[in-house]
Design an enzyme around this catalytic site. Structure first.
Site, PDB file in Angstrom:
ATOM      1  N   ARG A 340     -21.568  44.940  34.616  1.00 57.12           N
ATOM      2  CA  ARG A 340     -21.882  43.788  35.463  1.00 57.12           C
ATOM      3  C   ARG A 340     -23.350  43.853  35.873  1.00 57.12           C
ATOM      4  O   ARG A 340     -23.842  44.904  36.301  1.00 57.12           O
ATOM      5  CB  ARG A 340     -20.993  43.770  36.712  1.00 57.12           C
ATOM      6  CG  ARG A 340     -21.385  42.724  37.747  1.00 57.12           C
ATOM      7  CD  ARG A 340     -20.418  42.732  38.931  1.00 57.12           C
ATOM      8  NE  ARG A 340     -20.893  41.907  40.025  1.00 57.12           N
ATOM      9  CZ  ARG A 340     -20.779  40.578  40.072  1.00 57.12           C
ATOM     10  NH1 ARG A 340     -20.214  39.924  39.069  1.00 57.12           N
ATOM     11  NH2 ARG A 340     -21.234  39.908  41.113  1.00 57.12           N
ATOM     12  N   SER A 364     -16.983  39.139  38.216  1.00 52.33           N
ATOM     13  CA  SER A 364     -17.059  38.942  36.765  1.00 52.33           C
ATOM     14  C   SER A 364     -17.747  40.137  36.118  1.00 52.33           C
ATOM     15  O   SER A 364     -18.819  40.559  36.560  1.00 52.33           O
ATOM     16  CB  SER A 364     -17.828  37.665  36.437  1.00 52.33           C
ATOM     17  OG  SER A 364     -17.146  36.522  36.907  1.00 52.33           O
ATOM     18  N   GLU A 403     -15.463  38.456  28.840  1.00 55.83           N
ATOM     19  CA  GLU A 403     -15.372  38.637  30.293  1.00 55.83           C
ATOM     20  C   GLU A 403     -14.042  39.235  30.732  1.00 55.83           C
ATOM     21  O   GLU A 403     -12.969  38.803  30.310  1.00 55.83           O
ATOM     22  CB  GLU A 403     -15.586  37.294  31.002  1.00 55.83           C
ATOM     23  CG  GLU A 403     -15.561  37.396  32.519  1.00 55.83           C
ATOM     24  CD  GLU A 403     -15.950  36.096  33.205  1.00 55.83           C
ATOM     25  OE1 GLU A 403     -15.896  36.063  34.448  1.00 55.83           O
ATOM     26  OE2 GLU A 403     -16.304  35.131  32.498  1.00 55.83           O
TER      27      GLU A 403
END
Length: 475
Positions: A340, A364, A403
């Site tokens: 991330r 995310s 993702e």
């Protein structure tokens, strides 16, 4: 009396000069008294019954006249037959009919209560504990919700809706029926005085689930009030409180309402996700919510969550759909390593090594470290180990980002935090819920590929001796 008139005169003024002789003048006309006939005397002495009973009767008649006129106007407007017989006597309303009418009025007003209760979808467990007194009094959303459900129980003509409302009122929220959460001074108030954050979070999660079913009930009530044909609704058996160990919940009607709400808010942008996973884990509404989030809505939603702003209608629907998706998801057996990157600071800036923190928004991450580097800039790049993330690569329009999405408020332990030669903060995070066998003590730090150094992908970055000593390969 006989009058002889001269038509030349245009003005007549009567005066009597001699009352005894009955002779006088009226201007230039001469008037003379003559004998009156017997028939005229009888006609003059005739009496007729009075139409009124004095001044009060005449005043009453004048006051009533406008109302009579209004009644006639309404009759004409509605086409009432004027040839009908005398009006029927007004039928008195029985106590039973009056009670029925009052129930119907309360049932119709329940829609307003459901609308006020909609804000419950956006509050947190902390807010529930802190603001319960205002939520459960006056026009507060909890009070309005319970009142609306009671109105459905006593006023709906559809047994299915009455059963559904009864089941919702009895639904346990932190072990106490929902109906009791709509008032203060009882068991709920006593519970909240010492409730730990975990219990409040669980209570809010249960309330959010109930609100999904309330949305379906609200639609059915609206249809009944409008006189539309009865629609199928979740029965009380389907929404009965889950016993210990049970996990199956019927959420199809609520899911349909959520999907329609997302389509209404986002149009074609939401409809593109219909049928994406016909036999998958997640429903159409949940896929819509996840897809909309990854397709740009994450910026607005996460900003509102982090700034503790009230979510707008679209954000609330996305949040609701994502929350139900995470409730369905199960942790993976294998530990997943993701990356991330953030341009600026993030929720873990002030979390020291060895301590636990979380982001109040959704997190995310990507399986591809290049994606994290592109998002990282001069901010931070984290390597995250976890098992509860949802793989949304098959849903997102940016599927190449690979993702993995973590739920909001997922606790993460900071294993390592240090800056590289470019000033970029590099961290290692792991889900706090991981056991010792899958966590850092079992080789989590044996070969972490955290980021790219200035020397390229194949040259380990050795500037920070602490990273090297821990066995971290920052190449």
């Amino acid at each position: 009396m006989q009058i002889q008139a001269n038509t030349v005169g245009t003005q007549a003024v009567a005066h009597h000069s001699d009352a005894t002789t009955g002779v006088g003048r009226m201007g230039q006309m001469e008037a003379r008294q003559v004998a009156t006939g017997q028939d005229a005397i009888l006609l003059g002495s005739r009496s007729e019954p009075q139409k009124g009973q004095g001044l009060l009767s005449r005043l009453g008649a004048q006051l009533a006249r406008p109302f009579v006129a209004i009644k006639e106007w309404i009759s004409n407007l509605l086409g009432t037959d004027k040839r009908a017989a005398a009006p029927k006597a007004q039928t008195a309303v029985s106590p039973e009919d009056l009670q029925r009418l009052m129930k119907q009025a309360a049932f119709g007003s329940s829609l307003g209560g459901f609308a006020k209760a909609d804000v419950l979808n956006n509050i947190t467990g902390e807010q529930l504990g802190k603001d319960h007194a205002s939520l459960a009094t006056g026009n507060g959303p909890l009070r309005s919700l319970c009142t609306a459900l009671q109105a459905v129980v006593i006023g709906s003509q559809q047994p299915q809706l009455r059963e559904l409302a009864t089941g919702l009122l009895a639904r346990p929220i932190a072990g106490i029926p929902l109906q009791q959460w709509g008032s203060v001074g009882g068991k709920v108030t006593e519970l909240l005085t010492s409730a730990p954050p975990e219990l409040l979070k669980e209570a809010m999660s249960q309330l959010h689930t109930a609100m999904g079913e309330v949305a379906d009930l609200q639609r059915a009530v609206k249809a009944e009030v409008a006189g539309e044909p009865a629609r199928s609704a979740t029965t009380a058996a389907a929404v009965a409180p889950l016993q210990s160990g049970e996990s199956e919940v019927n959420v199809e009607p609520a899911d349909k309402a959520l999907a329609e709400g997302l389509q209404e808010q986002f149009g074609l942008e939401a409809e593109q996700y219909l049928g994406e996973q016909p036999h998958g884990t997640y429903s159409d509404a949940e896929v819509m919510a996840l897809g909309l989030y990854t397709n740009g809505e994450y910026q607005h939603l996460n900003r509102s969550l982090r700034q503790e702003k009230q979510l707008d209608a679209g954000q609330a629907l996305i949040d609701q759909g994502m929350s139900t998706a995470f409730e369905k998801s199960t942790p993976t057996e294998q530990l997943i390593k993701t990356f991330r990157g953030t341009h600026g600071g993030d929720a873990f800036n002030e979390v020291a090594e060895g301590q636990v923190g979380h982001d109040v928004a959704y997190l995310s991450t990507s399986r591809d470290p290049k994606v994290a580097t592109n998002f990282g800039g001069s901010g931070s790049i984290s390597t995250i180990f976890g098992r509860s993330g949802i793989d949304v690569s098959d849903i997102s329009v940016e599927g190449d980002e690979q993702e993995i999405l973590y739920n909001k408020e997922t606790d993460m332990r900071v294993l390592l935090s240090a800056k590289d030669e470019r000033g970029v903060t590099r961290r290692v995070l792991e889900e706090a819920s991981l056991g010792e066998q899958s966590g850092h003590s079992k080789g989590l730090l044996d070969g972490l590929d955290l980021a790219r150094g200035a020397g390229g992908a194949d040259k380990p970055q050795e500037q920070d001796i602490r990273l090297k000593m821990r066995g971290l390969d920052l190449a």
